[in-house]
Write an enzyme that holds these catalytic residues in place. Structure first.
Site, PDB file in Angstrom:
ATOM      1  N   ARG A  56      48.324  31.618  29.115  1.00 51.09           N
ATOM      2  CA  ARG A  56      49.522  32.112  28.422  1.00 51.09           C
ATOM      3  C   ARG A  56      50.560  31.019  28.152  1.00 51.09           C
ATOM      4  O   ARG A  56      51.476  31.196  27.372  1.00 51.09           O
ATOM      5  CB  ARG A  56      50.145  33.261  29.243  1.00 51.09           C
ATOM      6  CG  ARG A  56      49.352  34.543  29.159  1.00 51.09           C
ATOM      7  CD  ARG A  56      49.732  35.521  30.257  1.00 51.09           C
ATOM      8  NE  ARG A  56      49.067  35.223  31.536  1.00 51.09           N
ATOM      9  CZ  ARG A  56      49.182  35.962  32.637  1.00 51.09           C
ATOM     10  NH1 ARG A  56      49.951  37.038  32.640  1.00 51.09           N
ATOM     11  NH2 ARG A  56      48.546  35.629  33.746  1.00 51.09           N
ATOM     12  N   GLY A 181      50.418  44.042  38.329  1.00 48.13           N
ATOM     13  CA  GLY A 181      49.602  45.108  38.885  1.00 48.13           C
ATOM     14  C   GLY A 181      50.521  46.113  39.587  1.00 48.13           C
ATOM     15  O   GLY A 181      51.524  45.724  40.181  1.00 48.13           O
TER      16      GLY A 181
HETATM   17  C1  UD1 Z   1      48.028  38.661  39.569  1.00 46.80           C
HETATM   18  C2  UD1 Z   1      47.559  40.011  40.082  1.00 46.80           C
HETATM   19  C3  UD1 Z   1      48.583  41.082  39.739  1.00 46.80           C
HETATM   20  C4  UD1 Z   1      49.945  40.683  40.257  1.00 46.80           C
HETATM   21  C5  UD1 Z   1      50.338  39.296  39.793  1.00 46.80           C
HETATM   22  C6  UD1 Z   1      51.595  38.852  40.494  1.00 46.80           C
HETATM   23  C7  UD1 Z   1      45.113  39.884  39.956  1.00 46.80           C
HETATM   24  C8  UD1 Z   1      43.895  40.350  39.255  1.00 46.80           C
HETATM   25  N1  UD1 Z   1      46.284  40.342  39.516  1.00 46.80           N
HETATM   26  O1  UD1 Z   1      48.049  38.731  38.156  1.00 46.80           O
HETATM   27  O2  UD1 Z   1      48.213  42.332  40.301  1.00 46.80           O
HETATM   28  O3  UD1 Z   1      50.906  41.652  39.854  1.00 46.80           O
HETATM   29  O4  UD1 Z   1      49.307  38.350  40.108  1.00 46.80           O
HETATM   30  O5  UD1 Z   1      52.045  37.614  40.025  1.00 46.80           O
HETATM   31  O6  UD1 Z   1      45.009  39.146  40.922  1.00 46.80           O
HETATM   32  N2  UD1 Z   1      43.668  31.837  40.051  1.00 46.80           N
HETATM   33  C9  UD1 Z   1      42.647  31.146  40.660  1.00 46.80           C
HETATM   34  N3  UD1 Z   1      41.363  31.327  40.229  1.00 46.80           N
HETATM   35  C10 UD1 Z   1      41.051  32.199  39.234  1.00 46.80           C
HETATM   36  C11 UD1 Z   1      42.094  32.925  38.616  1.00 46.80           C
HETATM   37  C12 UD1 Z   1      43.403  32.724  39.061  1.00 46.80           C
HETATM   38  O7  UD1 Z   1      42.879  30.347  41.572  1.00 46.80           O
HETATM   39  O8  UD1 Z   1      39.865  32.307  38.911  1.00 46.80           O
HETATM   40  C13 UD1 Z   1      45.053  31.587  40.498  1.00 46.80           C
HETATM   41  C14 UD1 Z   1      45.987  31.176  39.379  1.00 46.80           C
HETATM   42  O9  UD1 Z   1      46.000  29.765  39.232  1.00 46.80           O
HETATM   43  C15 UD1 Z   1      47.329  31.729  39.840  1.00 46.80           C
HETATM   44  C16 UD1 Z   1      46.964  32.903  40.737  1.00 46.80           C
HETATM   45  O10 UD1 Z   1      45.590  32.778  41.023  1.00 46.80           O
HETATM   46  O11 UD1 Z   1      48.045  30.779  40.580  1.00 46.80           O
HETATM   47  C17 UD1 Z   1      47.225  34.256  40.068  1.00 46.80           C
HETATM   48  O12 UD1 Z   1      46.458  34.318  38.862  1.00 46.80           O
HETATM   49  P1  UD1 Z   1      47.081  34.869  37.510  1.00 46.80           P
HETATM   50  O13 UD1 Z   1      46.077  34.741  36.448  1.00 46.80           O
HETATM   51  O14 UD1 Z   1      48.405  34.271  37.290  1.00 46.80           O
HETATM   52  O15 UD1 Z   1      47.237  36.406  37.881  1.00 46.80           O
HETATM   53  P2  UD1 Z   1      48.236  37.428  37.208  1.00 46.80           P
HETATM   54  O16 UD1 Z   1      47.747  37.822  35.893  1.00 46.80           O
HETATM   55  O17 UD1 Z   1      49.620  36.923  37.314  1.00 46.80           O
HETATM   56 CA    CA Z   2      50.521  34.946  37.808  1.00 49.65          CA
END
Ligand code: UD1
Ligand code: CA
Length: 525
Positions: A56, A181
């Site tokens: 994003r 979420g």
């Molecule tokens: C996530 C939550 C959501 C919550 C929100 C709060 C999930 C599916 N959803 O959404 O319920 O309200 O955070 O901020 O978890 N990351 C990894 N590996 C991956 C994908 C992501 O390490 O394969 C890390 C990202 O770098 C990030 C964190 O996990 O730092 C959260 O991922 P992000 O994609 O930002 O989740 P949200 O859509 O914000």
């Molecule tokens: Ca996030």
């Protein structure tokens, strides 16, 4: 490994006494990972999810390296983590541009776990299985949520241990929950959670729920990994959602609870540029408030950009539109006037920095006066009480105690003693097109205006350099050096020229401005 008590202070229900009743109504066992009956507390790791790309943001820079408060998002989260557990128990899960992310925070001495393919937050935790196997619990933080504090995570952890839960999620009530979420509790007043539903999968009724999942969790490690294989990718993104562990664990008859924080601002994530700007603004205002509480005057704080690690001593006044960046340290009773930018520099007590200065990787001793419009480039060391004035540029120099370079000057690769006066328009010619050379100006020297000092060159103690000199040879102490063509005067020469010109043009009138330069013709009527 971290003792649950100690670092964050005692838990609400102390388990100091071995005869204390079991902590919870839900589970009791002398081998419990919740610590009851055990001599020492449970072992707790912290995992930071930081492998995502940050689609994003539409950026070449990985999301967790985008900066707020002058530091990468991830650096803030790691700082919170190492206040909760020793660095050896902190695991950063990296994946997208892993080398770059690792290099940016390598100094923090935490561990790194590779999630080679980024298949969701659930998958991130799957990747950390081996690293976390030896712990009783893991606190999971999001690498993109930098406002989280040790205090809130400590409360979350304590709640998890008291509740003897297998999964505890940190929730918050937001006025605008869009994008997060949503937490589905068993009943409104129950700590128990049935499931977390992501925005995209939520029904209109669920979208109205304002209690959101913050992305911070605590899991009992054994139960997490016994069940994590049950996650599926049947969702909008085709990813393994960590949030689905709530429903998975519940189905496996494990206890899942939510701890709602009153500090909703702490859970904000930086997923978009607008969210990053909002977090940055909050962080900087908090920094200004902290400085003010510590005795610094900050006028119009909303316009000041002060990085997280900057230190300012009491009674210093910071005017509007000032930027203090990096590791800058400012002494007491200074005045930093508007439109000044100071980066990675040290400013002593009582220094006045007039408007519009740029100071980079430099040191300024007590009582010095800079500006307006001085440019101190890396390696400038300005002595006690020295003055550097209008349109003066310095680079890699020492300017001694009480010395002055007040106007229109370039000083580079120079060692200048105490009590020296550098006249307006002086230039150290430090570069011969290939190499840089040094200029040495000893104590009490006077350099006349518009002089060029061709390095390498040394001006001895107490010497004088006549104005407009080009100095190419060393000047001995107490000598006068004049390096310019001798003046000649031709009596009547100008008058004669004028008369000749008028005669040629056949003119007889005299005008107020005899010669109007071309570039003024259209302005002067
Ligand atoms: C996530 C939550 C959501 C919550 C929100 C709060 C999930 C599916 N959803 O959404 O319920 O309200 O955070 O901020 O978890 N990351 C990894 N590996 C991956 C994908 C992501 O390490 O394969 C890390 C990202 O770098 C990030 C964190 O996990 O730092 C959260 O991922 P992000 O994609 O930002 O989740 P949200 O859509 O914000
Ligand atoms: Ca996030």
């Amino acid at each position: 490994m971290l003792q649950a008590r100690g670092i964050l202070g005692p838990m609400k229900k102390s388990k100091a006494s071995s005869t204390a009743a079991p902590l919870s109504k839900h589970r009791t066992s002398s081998l419990s990972p919740y610590g009851s009956g055990a001599a020492s507390g449970p072992s707790i790791a912290v995992a930071i999810m930081a492998a995502g790309k940050g689609t994003r943001l539409k950026s070449q820079i990985p999301k967790v390296l985008h900066e707020v408060g002058g530091l990468p998002l991830l650096e803030h989260v790691i700082r919170a983590a190492v206040r909760i557990a020793p660095a050896k128990d902190v695991y950063v899960i990296i994946g997208h541009e892993a080398d770059r992310v690792r290099a940016a925070v390598d100094h923090t001495r935490v561990n790194f776990v590779l999630q080679a393919e980024q298949r969701g937050t659930g998958h991130a935790l799957m990747s950390a299985r081996a690293a976390l196997a030896g712990y009783d619990h893991v606190i999971v933080l999001s690498g993109d949520a930098p406002l989280i504090t040790q205090k809130t995570v400590g409360r979350l952890r304590n709640f998890h241990l008291e509740e003897q839960a297998v999964m505890t999620l940190l929730s918050a009530e937001l006025d605008n929950p869009t994008g997060y979420g949503r937490v589905l509790r068993k009943t409104a007043r129950s700590a128990e959670v049935l499931a977390v539903v992501e925005e995209k999968a939520s029904s209109p009724a669920q979208k109205k729920i304002r209690e959101i999942n913050s992305g911070f969790y605590v899991f009992a490690v054994k139960e997490l990994y016994a069940n994590i294989g049950k996650l599926s990718t049947a969702n909008a993104h085709g990813e393994y959602y960590l949030t689905d562990m709530a429903a998975v664990l519940r189905k496996a008859r494990q206890r899942v609870v939510a701890f709602k924080t009153a500090n909703a601002a702490e859970v904000l994530g930086g997923n978009t540029r607008a969210e990053l700007a909002n977090i940055d603004e909050q962080m900087r205002l908090a920094k200004c408030r902290q400085l003010m509480a510590d005795g610094v005057t900050v006028f119009y704080p909303a316009t000041c950009v002060i990085d997280s690690d900057v230190a300012v001593a009491p009674d210093t006044v910071i005017e509007p539109y000032v930027q203090l960046l990096g590791s800058t340290r400012i002494g007491a009773a200074c005045r930093i006037r508007s439109y000044t930018v100071i980066r990675d520099s040290e400013i002593g007590d009582g220094v006045i920095v007039r408007p519009g200065c740029m100071i980079d990787e430099s040191r300024v001793a007590a009582g010095a006066v800079l500006g307006p419009y001085s440019h101190l480039r890396p390696g400038s060391e300005i002595g006690e009480g020295a003055h550097v004035g209008n349109f003066v540029e310095t680079k890699k120099i020492k300017l001694g105690k009480g010395s002055k370079a007040n106007h229109l000057t370039y000083l580079g690769d120079a060692e200048i003693g105490a009590g020296v006066n550098i006249g307006a328009g002086t230039i150290t010619c430090n570069y011969d097109g290939v190499n840089k050379h040094k200029t040495v100006i000893e104590d009490s020297v006077f350099i006349g205006s518009d002089s060029t000092l061709v390095a390498p060159v040394r001006i001895g103690k107490g010497a004088y350099v006549g104005a407009a000199s080009c100095i190419t040879d060393d000047v001995p102490a107490d000598a006068l050096a004049v390096g310019r063509a001798r003046q000649i005067v031709k009596d009547g020469w100008a008058g004669k020229k004028r008369a000749e010109r008028k005669h040629k043009a056949g003119e007889t009138v005299s005008v107020a401005y005899p010669a109007t330069p071309d570039d003024l013709k259209y302005e002067r009527h």
